[in-house]
Design an enzyme around this catalytic site. Structure first.
Site, PDB file in Angstrom:
ATOM      1  N   ASN A 292     -10.349   0.536  -8.891  1.00 30.95           N
ATOM      2  CA  ASN A 292     -10.540   1.022 -10.269  1.00 30.95           C
ATOM      3  C   ASN A 292     -10.763  -0.145 -11.231  1.00 30.95           C
ATOM      4  OD1 ASN A 292     -10.223   4.052 -10.742  1.00 30.95           O
ATOM      5  ND2 ASN A 292      -8.573   3.636  -9.271  1.00 30.95           N
TER       6      ASN A 292
ATOM      7  N   ARG B 105      14.531  -5.249 -14.450  1.00 33.53           N
ATOM      8  CA  ARG B 105      13.247  -4.822 -15.023  1.00 33.53           C
ATOM      9  C   ARG B 105      12.972  -5.494 -16.360  1.00 33.53           C
ATOM     10  NH1 ARG B 105      10.906  -0.448 -12.276  1.00 33.53           N
ATOM     11  NH2 ARG B 105      12.358   0.623 -10.908  1.00 33.53           N
TER      12      ARG B 105
ATOM     13  N   MET C  66       1.795  -0.344  -9.495  1.00 29.03           N
ATOM     14  CA  MET C  66       2.803   0.517  -8.888  1.00 29.03           C
ATOM     15  C   MET C  66       4.240   0.130  -9.272  1.00 29.03           C
ATOM     16  SD  MET C  66       0.723   2.587  -7.599  1.00 29.03           S
ATOM     17  CE  MET C  66       1.646   3.697  -6.536  1.00 29.03           C
TER      18      MET C  66
ATOM     19  N   LEU D 191       7.237   0.968 -15.713  1.00 28.73           N
ATOM     20  CA  LEU D 191       7.508   0.138 -16.888  1.00 28.73           C
ATOM     21  C   LEU D 191       8.484   0.875 -17.804  1.00 28.73           C
ATOM     22  CD1 LEU D 191       3.825  -0.975 -17.492  1.00 28.73           C
ATOM     23  CD2 LEU D 191       5.698  -2.434 -16.674  1.00 28.73           C
TER      24      LEU D 191
ATOM     25  N   ASN E 207      -3.355   4.605 -18.383  1.00 30.18           N
ATOM     26  CA  ASN E 207      -3.030   4.637 -16.953  1.00 30.18           C
ATOM     27  C   ASN E 207      -3.916   5.666 -16.276  1.00 30.18           C
ATOM     28  OD1 ASN E 207      -1.499   4.221 -14.499  1.00 30.18           O
ATOM     29  ND2 ASN E 207      -0.477   6.183 -14.901  1.00 30.18           N
TER      30      ASN E 207
ATOM     31  N   HIS F 188      -3.834   8.225 -13.052  1.00 35.62           N
ATOM     32  CA  HIS F 188      -2.879   8.828 -12.123  1.00 35.62           C
ATOM     33  C   HIS F 188      -3.630   9.805 -11.211  1.00 35.62           C
ATOM     34  CE1 HIS F 188       1.001  10.101 -10.637  1.00 35.62           C
ATOM     35  NE2 HIS F 188       0.592  11.355 -10.753  1.00 35.62           N
TER      36      HIS F 188
ATOM     37  N   GLU G 164     -12.073   8.997  -9.707  1.00 32.37           N
ATOM     38  CA  GLU G 164     -11.390   7.999 -10.544  1.00 32.37           C
ATOM     39  C   GLU G 164     -12.390   6.954 -11.015  1.00 32.37           C
ATOM     40  OE1 GLU G 164      -7.636   6.405  -9.144  1.00 32.37           O
ATOM     41  OE2 GLU G 164      -7.375   8.083  -7.775  1.00 32.37           O
TER      42      GLU G 164
HETATM   43  C1  GAR Z   1      -5.508   4.921  -7.369  1.00 37.20           C
HETATM   44  O1  GAR Z   1      -5.704   6.099  -6.631  1.00 37.20           O
HETATM   45  C2  GAR Z   1      -4.649   5.212  -8.580  1.00 37.20           C
HETATM   46  O2  GAR Z   1      -4.881   6.465  -9.168  1.00 37.20           O
HETATM   47  C3  GAR Z   1      -3.279   5.160  -7.968  1.00 37.20           C
HETATM   48  O3  GAR Z   1      -3.323   4.078  -7.080  1.00 37.20           O
HETATM   49  C4  GAR Z   1      -4.644   3.936  -6.587  1.00 37.20           C
HETATM   50  C5  GAR Z   1      -5.078   2.508  -6.796  1.00 37.20           C
HETATM   51  O4  GAR Z   1      -6.303   2.243  -6.183  1.00 37.20           O
HETATM   52  N1  GAR Z   1      -2.275   4.996  -8.972  1.00 37.20           N
HETATM   53  C6  GAR Z   1      -1.067   5.506  -8.895  1.00 37.20           C
HETATM   54  O5  GAR Z   1      -0.673   6.146  -7.946  1.00 37.20           O
HETATM   55  C7  GAR Z   1      -0.186   5.195 -10.082  1.00 37.20           C
HETATM   56  N2  GAR Z   1       1.028   5.960 -10.016  1.00 37.20           N
HETATM   57  P1  GAR Z   1      -7.115   0.940  -6.566  1.00 37.20           P
HETATM   58  O6  GAR Z   1      -6.138  -0.237  -6.475  1.00 37.20           O
HETATM   59  O7  GAR Z   1      -8.181   0.870  -5.507  1.00 37.20           O
HETATM   60  O8  GAR Z   1      -7.649   1.115  -7.935  1.00 37.20           O
END
Ligand code: GAR
Length: 198
Positions: free
Chosen positions: A15, A67, A92, A95, A109, A111, A176
């Site tokens: 992304n 944190r 991941m 925050l 973000n 999701h 995405e």
């Molecule tokens: C994506 O599918 C994103 O939506 C998800 O992690 C993946 C990252 O892929 N995000 C979450 O689950 C956040 N809670 P990428 O590193 O190839 O962009």
């Protein structure tokens, strides 16, 4: 004036690549100024460097669950770069309010579910278990509550007979990559109208 955009990643960064490519394509109110990872082995770091974007790593592990200290280290990196917008893109780490509150309205973000459904992890498996016929992804503003802020865009995919969680994840990821750049392009230009992709 151009908006300075920092992107937070934890892994492959696909992304992030799409966001950077779209900003670099021109006619965009945003400019990528930093890709930050919480893991030095995140593959996305190499991709960001190849795209000419500065990178930084703040490994969460030495903070051993503190944190606030981890987030202070994140903020210290941001203080040097002075972004206007943060895009969480597969970041991941949860925050806390201490970090999120000063960035509210400026942090996005993505999701992998049709929020408000399936906040948190394992979204694809949960959609399959629920027997959903439709699934997708959401870009939203980040607020202190997890995966809960105002929605800036959603894209839908069908759930097909025999899908595994990996099948569904791959189908959602394609969307995405359409949705997040479209939302950031609009958001950076000051337009908050949500984008709903079929
Ligand atoms: C994506 O599918 C994103 O939506 C998800 O992690 C993946 C990252 O892929 N995000 C979450 O689950 C956040 N809670 P990428 O590193 O190839 O962009």
């Amino acid at each position: 004036m151009t908006k300075r955009v920092a992107i937070f990643i934890s892994g492959g960064g696909s992304n992030m690549v799409r966001l950077v490519e779209d900003m670099q394509a021109g006619n965009h109110a945003g400019e990528p100024v930093l890709v930050l990872a919480n893991d030095i082995n995140a593959d996305g770091l190499t991709k960001a460097k190849a795209l000419g974007v500065p990178t930084a790593v703040v490994d969460h592990r030495p903070f051993k669950g503190d944190r606030a200290a981890f987030e202070a280290a994140l903020q210290a990196v941001l203080d040097q770069v002075q972004p206007d917008i943060i895009c969480l893109a597969g970041f991941m780490r949860v925050l806390t309010e201490g970090f999120v509150a000063p960035w509210e309205g400026k942090m996005l973000n993505i999701h992998p579910s049709l929020l408000p459904k399936y906040k948190g992890l394992h979204t694809h498996a949960r959609a399959l278990e629920a027997g959903d016929r439709e699934h997708g992804c959401t870009v939203h503003l980040v607020t202190p509550a997890l995966d809960d802020g105002p929605i800036l865009g959603q894209a839908h995919v069908p759930v097909l007979e025999g899908d595994t969680p990996d099948d569904l994840a791959a189908r959602v990821l394609v969307q995405e990559h359409r949705l997040y750049p479209a939302v950031l392009r609009r958001f950076a230009a000051g337009d908050m109208r949500p984008i709903m992709l079929p």
